[in-house]
Design a protein around this motif. Structure first.
Motif, PDB file in Angstrom:
ATOM      1  N   MET A  77       0.825  -1.203   0.000  1.00 10.13           N
ATOM      2  CA  MET A  77       0.000   0.000   0.000  1.00 10.13           C
ATOM      3  C   MET A  77       0.865   1.261   0.000  1.00 10.13           C
ATOM      4  SD  MET A  77      -3.197   0.348  -0.246  1.00 10.13           S
ATOM      5  CE  MET A  77      -4.760  -0.017   0.464  1.00 10.13           C
ATOM      6  N   LYS A 117       2.757   1.480  -3.227  1.00  8.26           N
ATOM      7  CA  LYS A 117       1.880   1.894  -4.321  1.00  8.26           C
ATOM      8  C   LYS A 117       1.634   3.407  -4.278  1.00  8.26           C
ATOM      9  CE  LYS A 117      -2.096   2.146  -6.732  1.00  8.26           C
ATOM     10  NZ  LYS A 117      -2.040   2.644  -8.075  1.00  8.26           N
ATOM     11  N   ARG A 167       4.629   5.185  -5.446  1.00 10.15           N
ATOM     12  CA  ARG A 167       4.728   5.150  -6.899  1.00 10.15           C
ATOM     13  C   ARG A 167       3.819   6.212  -7.513  1.00 10.15           C
ATOM     14  NH1 ARG A 167       2.635   0.127  -8.825  1.00 10.15           N
ATOM     15  NH2 ARG A 167       3.061  -0.694  -6.761  1.00 10.15           N
ATOM     16  N   LEU A 201     -12.946   2.192  -5.017  1.00 12.94           N
ATOM     17  CA  LEU A 201     -12.497   0.800  -5.097  1.00 12.94           C
ATOM     18  C   LEU A 201     -11.463   0.506  -4.009  1.00 12.94           C
ATOM     19  CD1 LEU A 201     -13.025  -1.690  -6.747  1.00 12.94           C
ATOM     20  CD2 LEU A 201     -11.214  -1.026  -8.315  1.00 12.94           C
ATOM     21  N   THR A 225     -12.807  -0.380  -0.653  1.00 14.99           N
ATOM     22  CA  THR A 225     -13.460  -1.688  -0.566  1.00 14.99           C
ATOM     23  C   THR A 225     -12.447  -2.821  -0.552  1.00 14.99           C
ATOM     24  OG1 THR A 225     -13.706  -1.964  -2.949  1.00 14.99           O
ATOM     25  CG2 THR A 225     -15.468  -0.810  -1.817  1.00 14.99           C
ATOM     26  N   LEU A 226     -11.180  -2.493  -0.510  1.00 15.20           N
ATOM     27  CA  LEU A 226     -10.165  -3.533  -0.332  1.00 15.20           C
ATOM     28  C   LEU A 226     -10.169  -3.970   1.138  1.00 15.20           C
ATOM     29  CD1 LEU A 226      -7.307  -1.946  -2.466  1.00 15.20           C
ATOM     30  CD2 LEU A 226      -8.610  -4.012  -2.991  1.00 15.20           C
ATOM     31  N   PRO A 227      -9.663  -5.164   1.407  1.00 12.86           N
ATOM     32  CA  PRO A 227      -9.675  -5.634   2.794  1.00 12.86           C
ATOM     33  C   PRO A 227      -8.631  -4.940   3.664  1.00 12.86           C
ATOM     34  CG  PRO A 227      -8.725  -7.300   1.362  1.00 12.86           C
ATOM     35  CD  PRO A 227      -9.225  -6.217   0.473  1.00 12.86           C
ATOM     36  N   VAL A 228      -8.710  -3.641   3.733  1.00 10.89           N
ATOM     37  CA  VAL A 228      -7.811  -2.842   4.572  1.00 10.89           C
ATOM     38  C   VAL A 228      -8.698  -1.875   5.343  1.00 10.89           C
ATOM     39  CG1 VAL A 228      -5.966  -1.126   4.575  1.00 10.89           C
ATOM     40  CG2 VAL A 228      -5.948  -2.959   2.877  1.00 10.89           C
ATOM     41  N   ALA A 243     -11.618  -7.416   6.922  1.00 13.16           N
ATOM     42  CA  ALA A 243     -11.080  -8.685   6.420  1.00 13.16           C
ATOM     43  C   ALA A 243     -12.056  -9.377   5.481  1.00 13.16           C
ATOM     44  CB  ALA A 243     -10.730  -9.599   7.594  1.00 13.16           C
ATOM     45  N   ARG A 273     -13.836  -8.268   3.272  1.00 13.52           N
ATOM     46  CA  ARG A 273     -13.871  -7.728   1.907  1.00 13.52           C
ATOM     47  C   ARG A 273     -12.898  -8.432   0.965  1.00 13.52           C
ATOM     48  NH1 ARG A 273     -14.754  -2.493   4.707  1.00 13.52           N
ATOM     49  NH2 ARG A 273     -12.581  -1.948   4.400  1.00 13.52           N
ATOM     50  N   ALA A 274     -11.986  -9.233   1.515  1.00 11.33           N
ATOM     51  CA  ALA A 274     -11.133 -10.032   0.636  1.00 11.33           C
ATOM     52  C   ALA A 274     -11.954 -11.101  -0.079  1.00 11.33           C
ATOM     53  CB  ALA A 274     -10.011 -10.686   1.442  1.00 11.33           C
ATOM     54  N   TYR A 283      -2.018  -2.122 -12.015  1.00  8.40           N
ATOM     55  CA  TYR A 283      -3.066  -1.811 -11.047  1.00  8.40           C
ATOM     56  C   TYR A 283      -3.759  -3.084 -10.584  1.00  8.40           C
ATOM     57  CZ  TYR A 283      -6.939   0.692  -8.891  1.00  8.40           C
ATOM     58  OH  TYR A 283      -7.856   1.183  -7.993  1.00  8.40           O
ATOM     59  N   PHE A 310      -1.625  -4.818  -8.146  1.00  9.73           N
ATOM     60  CA  PHE A 310      -1.714  -4.181  -6.821  1.00  9.73           C
ATOM     61  C   PHE A 310      -2.974  -4.634  -6.079  1.00  9.73           C
ATOM     62  CE2 PHE A 310      -4.096  -0.565  -4.950  1.00  9.73           C
ATOM     63  CZ  PHE A 310      -3.452  -0.513  -3.726  1.00  9.73           C
ATOM     64  N   LEU A 311      -4.125  -4.579  -6.766  1.00 14.87           N
ATOM     65  CA  LEU A 311      -5.373  -5.000  -6.120  1.00 14.87           C
ATOM     66  C   LEU A 311      -5.291  -6.461  -5.684  1.00 14.87           C
ATOM     67  CD1 LEU A 311      -7.974  -3.375  -8.550  1.00 14.87           C
ATOM     68  CD2 LEU A 311      -7.314  -2.548  -6.297  1.00 14.87           C
ATOM     69  N   ARG A 342      -2.642  -8.186  -4.897  1.00 15.03           N
ATOM     70  CA  ARG A 342      -1.748  -8.348  -3.751  1.00 15.03           C
ATOM     71  C   ARG A 342      -2.481  -7.999  -2.453  1.00 15.03           C
ATOM     72  NH1 ARG A 342       1.898  -4.466  -4.565  1.00 15.03           N
ATOM     73  NH2 ARG A 342       2.015  -4.975  -6.773  1.00 15.03           N
ATOM     74  N   VAL A 343      -3.205  -6.868  -2.466  1.00 17.08           N
ATOM     75  CA  VAL A 343      -3.889  -6.453  -1.243  1.00 17.08           C
ATOM     76  C   VAL A 343      -4.964  -7.471  -0.852  1.00 17.08           C
ATOM     77  CG1 VAL A 343      -5.192  -4.610  -0.137  1.00 17.08           C
ATOM     78  CG2 VAL A 343      -3.444  -4.055  -1.796  1.00 17.08           C
ATOM     79  N   ARG A 344      -5.539  -8.144  -1.845  1.00 19.67           N
ATOM     80  CA  ARG A 344      -6.586  -9.113  -1.525  1.00 19.67           C
ATOM     81  C   ARG A 344      -6.028 -10.489  -1.213  1.00 19.67           C
ATOM     82  NH1 ARG A 344     -10.032  -7.323  -6.585  1.00 19.67           N
ATOM     83  NH2 ARG A 344     -11.301  -5.663  -5.707  1.00 19.67           N
ATOM     84  N   GLN A 398     -10.965  -7.219 -12.264  1.00 21.52           N
ATOM     85  CA  GLN A 398     -10.585  -7.114 -10.855  1.00 21.52           C
ATOM     86  C   GLN A 398     -11.682  -7.662  -9.936  1.00 21.52           C
ATOM     87  OE1 GLN A 398     -11.854  -4.997  -8.317  1.00 21.52           O
ATOM     88  NE2 GLN A 398     -13.429  -4.132  -9.642  1.00 21.52           N
TER      89      GLN A 398
END
Ligand code: ADP
Ligand code: MG
Lengths: 263, 303
Positions: free
Chosen positions: A1, A4, A7, A106, A109-112, B72, B74-75, B95, B98-99, B101-103, B141
């Motif tokens: 994160m 990214k 970057r 978006l 809505t990631l698991p963070v 959690a 949301r993964a 991109y 990246f998405l 990896r986070v998931r 995605q």
């Protein structure tokens, strides 16, 4: 994160580093010619400047000594302001700008968790700004050596840490405003107005009783009052700046955590 | 079986503006749920509430057994926003990486396969993507981590018909593997062929939840019958559900509301040489929910 975000910031960080370095190069490059002409830039000559202008430039008592010159043209106004503006713009890119563009939807809505998301974006901003600070410090130090400025590296570091902290403060302020409002322009406006007024009250305003007390909320007071270039690291003042940034980031976390995104 | 999505009294006001009012809804594991309504009905509001992008004014919602605030979970969700924004110099491929990896990681081969299926070029900087290609990246995605629940807000917008077909096939595959899909649309035709149930929202309220099969049964369809000899109109008068009846010589045409049983039994007394029955126009029944009279008619009907 964090990687990214860095970057995403990379381009603008590089441009800022180049820009500030170019500024340093230009001004430090002409120092030798100023040192050779004390009658043009000496104390008597400078006394002819209008008082308000002199105040705005931090007094302009001494332009011919290395430290005096560096303080007056570099560390007094321009470089801290450049850092503040750079920090505001980059901090806006961390949150408010992607939110207005719609790309943040978006990401949230990631698991963070929201708090973590904000802290990571802040960390990316702080690291990015640090990179700009380190690069410009190295450039300044090399130039100072090159023109035989006679200011020690420790003093340069002390002043540069202050510049970084001023930037950090204004970036955190922009981030907090963006985290609370989700809007770019108002966040920038708030931080910009705070910066200009903050600078004015510690320079022109220091002799005006009605506004002089406002220096306590001006980051420039904590940056400049300890005269880092002359007296070294003003630890207490800098801790106030760092603490204020921490409080702002905490505010940002709490505000962002409870808010609707993108509405 | 616990519901994949359970909303109770879910309400959202934007200031004083109503977005969604008192939504109570369960979405079951393994179903494809079509969420229908015209623009401004509250579909996006509902979906953003499920994903914790916005916070409810009242009520609450659980997704995959967890509160929507738990990050959690949301993964295990794939989300396609209704207004997908993709910007910057970054390539779509980076991109997506990246998405992913986070998931928690996605095999790159799966991303490649999806891109191939949808015919998406991932080497282009995202700001240069056309609307259709952005939507493809959005679909990739959403599907790439094989989530247990897919939430797709107007997924077919901007896709050309061929890609739409491919997308519908992907939705069917998700259902076949026992996973769940919630997709919104303002046109029933887009979702009727893949949905098991549809929910209809109007002005912030859920006004109906129907089985698509049951909706078909209710639907109005045009029927034409041709006989070997002229038939008396009286023989078909007053049949339940038959409307707009016209008998001209040996030809009969009408619309049927619901089951065609009575008509078929009446026609069986004569010799039928030809029968034409149009696919039920679900759009039409769908639209009846949007006019007050339509709803009154509905209530009078014996279920
Ligand atoms: N950010 C917002 N601020 C104010 N009102 C909103 C906002 N978003 C949606 N609304 C209102 O909420 C209602 C539902 O909108 P939305 O959920 O976007 O509908 P749909 O997705 O079905 O087209 C509309 O009346 C819309 O005007
Ligand atoms: Mg919508």
């Amino acid at each position: 994160m964090i990687a990214k975000s860095l970057r995403d910031f990379r381009r603008s960080l590089i441009w800022w580093a180049i820009g500030i370095s170019a500024f340093m190069t230009m001004y430090l490059g002409i120092y030798p010619s100023i040192r050779e002409n004390p009658d043009l830039y000496g104390a008597q000559a400078l006394a002819k400047f209008p008082g308000a202008l002199r105040d705005l430039m931090g007094g302009l008592q001494d332009m011919t000594s290395g430290a005096g010159y560096l303080q007056s043209v570099v560390y007094q106004l321009f470089v801290p302001m450049l850092f503040a503006v750079c920090a505001m713009l980059v901090a806006n890119r961390a949150l408010a700008q992607p939110e207005e563009a719609g790309t943040l939807e978006l990401v949230v809505t990631l698991p963070v968790a929201r708090r973590r998301l904000l802290l990571e974006r802040f960390a990316a901003f702080a690291l990015g700004l640090l990179a700009v600070a380190v690069v410009t410090l190295l450039v300044t130090w090399a130039l100072a050596e090159g023109v035989a400025l006679g200011v020690g590296a420790d003093r340069l570091i002390a002043a540069h840490i202050g510049v970084y902290l001023v930037g950090l403060f204004f970036g955190s302020l922009t981030l907090a405003a963006g985290a609370a409002s989700g809007r770019r322009a108002p966040s920038l406006a708030l931080a910009g107005v705070w910066a200009v007024l903050g600078y004015v009250v510690v320079t022109v305003g220091q002799n005006v009783e009605a506004v002089a007390w406002l220096k306590w909320i001006s980051p420039f007071h904590y940056y400049a009052a300890g005269r880092p270039l002359y007296q070294g690291l003003p630890v207490g003042d800098y801790l106030v700046l760092a603490g204020a940034s921490a409080v702002l980031v905490l505010t940002a976390v709490l505000a962002f955590d409870r808010r609707d995104v993108g509405v | 079986m616990t519901a994949v999505v359970r909303a109770e009294g879910l309400t959202k006001y934007y200031g004083r503006r109503r977005g969604l009012e008192d939504l109570t809804l369960e979405i079951r594991p393994g179903e494809v749920f079509g969420y229908l309504g015209p623009n401004g009905a509250g579909k996006t509001t509902t979906i953003r509430l499920l994903l914790d992008v916005i916070r409810p004014t009242r009520g609450h919602v659980t997704v995959l057994g967890a509160g929507s605030r738990e990050a959690a979970v949301r993964a295990r969700i794939g989300y396609l926003p209704g207004e997908l924004a993709l910007e910057g110099r970054e390539r779509a491929r980076d991109y997506l990486a990246f998405l992913a990896r986070v998931r928690g990681g996605v095999p790159p081969a799966r991303i490649r396969a999806l891109a191939e299926r949808l015919d998406a070029d991932l080497s282009v900087p995202m700001r240069k993507l056309s609307k259709g290609n952005k939507q493809k990246v959005g679909l990739i995605q959403a599907f790439m981590h094989e989530p247990e629940l897919l939430v797709l807000d107007e997924p077919t917008g901007g896709l050309d018909p061929l890609v739409q077909q491919e997308f519908l096939a992907m939705v069917r595959e998700v259902r076949a593997s026992g996973r769940t899909v919630l997709m919104s649309s303002h046109v029933l035709a887009e979702v009727e062929h893949v949905s098991d149930r549809v929910g209809i929202v109007r002005a912030g309220r859920l006004v109906a939840v129907e089985n698509v099969a049951a909706l078909r049964e209710k639907a109005v369809r045009r029927v034409e019958l041709h006989f070997d000899a002229p038939v008396p109109a009286e023989a078909f008068a007053g049949l339940p559900g038959v409307r707009e009846l016209r008998v001209e010589g040996a030809a009969l045409s009408c619309t049927i509301d619901g089951r065609p049983d009575a008509l078929v039994k009446a026609a069986a007394r004569f010799t039928v040489v030809h029968l034409v029955s149009e696919e039920p126009d679900l759009e039409e029944i769908f639209l009846t929910y949007y006019s007050e009279e339509g709803r009154d008619d509905d209530r009078q009907e014996p279920a």
